[in-house]
Scaffold this active site. Sequence first.
Site, PDB file in Angstrom:
ATOM      1  N   TYR A 206      -6.383   9.131  22.227  1.00 34.03           N
ATOM      2  CA  TYR A 206      -5.494   7.993  22.032  1.00 34.03           C
ATOM      3  C   TYR A 206      -5.051   7.500  23.412  1.00 34.03           C
ATOM      4  CZ  TYR A 206      -1.860   5.214  19.761  1.00 34.03           C
ATOM      5  OH  TYR A 206      -1.094   4.179  19.291  1.00 34.03           O
TER       6      TYR A 206
ATOM      7  N   GLU B 296      -6.293  11.842  16.755  1.00 40.83           N
ATOM      8  CA  GLU B 296      -5.603  11.362  17.955  1.00 40.83           C
ATOM      9  C   GLU B 296      -5.287  12.586  18.808  1.00 40.83           C
ATOM     10  OE1 GLU B 296      -1.997   9.308  16.982  1.00 40.83           O
ATOM     11  OE2 GLU B 296      -2.993   7.780  15.749  1.00 40.83           O
TER      12      GLU B 296
ATOM     13  N   ASN C 220      -2.835   7.303   6.855  1.00 40.35           N
ATOM     14  CA  ASN C 220      -2.493   7.855   8.168  1.00 40.35           C
ATOM     15  C   ASN C 220      -1.014   8.236   8.188  1.00 40.35           C
ATOM     16  OD1 ASN C 220      -3.014   8.194  11.196  1.00 40.35           O
ATOM     17  ND2 ASN C 220      -1.302   6.757  11.209  1.00 40.35           N
ATOM     18  N   GLU C 221      -0.736   9.515   8.383  1.00 40.80           N
ATOM     19  CA  GLU C 221       0.624  10.026   8.555  1.00 40.80           C
ATOM     20  C   GLU C 221       1.583   9.563   7.463  1.00 40.80           C
ATOM     21  OE1 GLU C 221       2.192   9.612  12.489  1.00 40.80           O
ATOM     22  OE2 GLU C 221       0.511  10.657  13.430  1.00 40.80           O
TER      23      GLU C 221
ATOM     24  N   ASP D 276       0.762  16.020  13.294  1.00 43.86           N
ATOM     25  CA  ASP D 276       0.834  17.436  13.650  1.00 43.86           C
ATOM     26  C   ASP D 276       2.290  17.898  13.578  1.00 43.86           C
ATOM     27  OD1 ASP D 276       0.456  19.983  14.540  1.00 43.86           O
ATOM     28  OD2 ASP D 276      -0.138  19.446  16.583  1.00 43.86           O
TER      29      ASP D 276
ATOM     30  N   TYR E   5      -7.984   0.986  13.690  1.00 39.85           N
ATOM     31  CA  TYR E   5      -6.870   1.127  12.755  1.00 39.85           C
ATOM     32  C   TYR E   5      -6.672  -0.063  11.822  1.00 39.85           C
ATOM     33  CZ  TYR E   5      -5.265   5.063  15.657  1.00 39.85           C
ATOM     34  OH  TYR E   5      -5.172   6.252  16.340  1.00 39.85           O
TER      35      TYR E   5
END
Length: 479
Positions: free
Chosen positions: A303, A270, A161-162, A204, A89
């Site tokens: 994860y 993840e 990411n997200e 998600d 990351y």
Amino acid sequence: MRSLLHSLALLVALLAAVCHAVHPVEVQGQNFVDTVSKKRVMIIGVDYQPGGQAGYKPDSGEDALSNGTVCLRDAALLQQLGVNTIRVYNVSPKINHDECASIFNAVGIYMIIDVNSPLGGESINRADPASSYHVGYLSRIFGIVENFKGYPNTMAFFAANEVINDLGTVKDNPQYIRAVQRDLKNYIAKHSGRTIPVGYSAADVRDVLQDTWAFLQCAIDGDDNDLSRSDFFGLNSYSWCGESADFQTSGYADLVTTFGDSSIPVFYSEYGCNKPEGVARPFNEVQALYGKDMTALSGGLVYEYSQEESDYGLVNINDNTTVTLKKDYDNLQDQFNKLDISLIQSTTPSATQIKSPECDKKLITNSVFDSNFTVPSPPDGAEDLINNGVDDATQGKIVEVKETNVPMAAYGSTGVQIENLAIHPLANDESNTPGGENTSPSGSASAAVPSPSKKGDASRSTGGWTLAVCVFAAVLTLL
């Protein structure tokens, strides 16, 4: 004979410093594909960030891939686990990662690298994306490309990411994600000797998930060469929880329906729900994820490797750098060992080529989601940066891996020390696969208290046998 000897001498000289264990990967339709063998690459992976966000200390020269001895320890355990990919990351563009990248390469493990970090100015601000999209930010993420483009086991880059994680973040952010992807791919095209896929890792959140995927995979004006579209789509999903979950109740069946006709690879970036709390994860979802009902997806990353505050670890990293496996590691290894590798590798990439849909408001199902497909223009200075490259870039390269034996102790989940822990470099072109191993020793210890770290250098192998394997394989090719 003289010509052959000359060729062999040249070959030995070329291989003296470098021996690649994996082939670079590219995207073809729904699949990641080995650029040499043309076979599908299915991700059997783990998310890797020892120390969590707190372990990212660029000013001190520390990140997840800065310490070769730590990487040697973890690569040995990940190799035995059966992993072929890690996601990392938070890395610095200024730190040299040659030793760690080379160790993971030697054992057949790919790396998917996030270009962002948790520090200010080093990611897109989901609350105000325009304010964070500037040439300083691009210089940072292009520096990551420079740092990792030279490693054959750099599989891909996550551009974000997200960033989209609820209905309040669906305006403007989709367009800026596409802008960052475009800029990264333009830079890679200018400064890398190979194509490296660029994509997005999504939360998600079912209210926004399908629209996020539809927005990022479509081709503006129907152009399949549109650089702003995602090359792949990662999903951070924790919907399969505990022994009672199954393919239907977890929502996995719904995800297969959603992504079955994807024009790009989709995988779990993840996964691994840790509910109920205090119970080792059984990882029953592994058999579904790699089973015949989910071959449209490209695998996933558990994860996570090390135990951090969020309680998702496979191992505990002790204060003295020794490691103790958790029962979660044992359970995941058992599940990986049950996989039908022939099924995983059998899908023919050419059989899953799906044309990208043209970007259209009709693709978006939620009226709140911003369906404007106009991608922001690059900020001032970006064109010069893309054309001329990052100043004083740290460019990584594969180096010879001399250390194979792990210098610090590691313990199984019952506290018994793992004997002779070492990496086992693979022959040229191989990636790692589950090998049927049980890393935790049998029996039990009176207490799983780690001994102090060993002092001095790691035990050294001769350093020559790995090279000899590579040379011998190459000689057979010549003959």
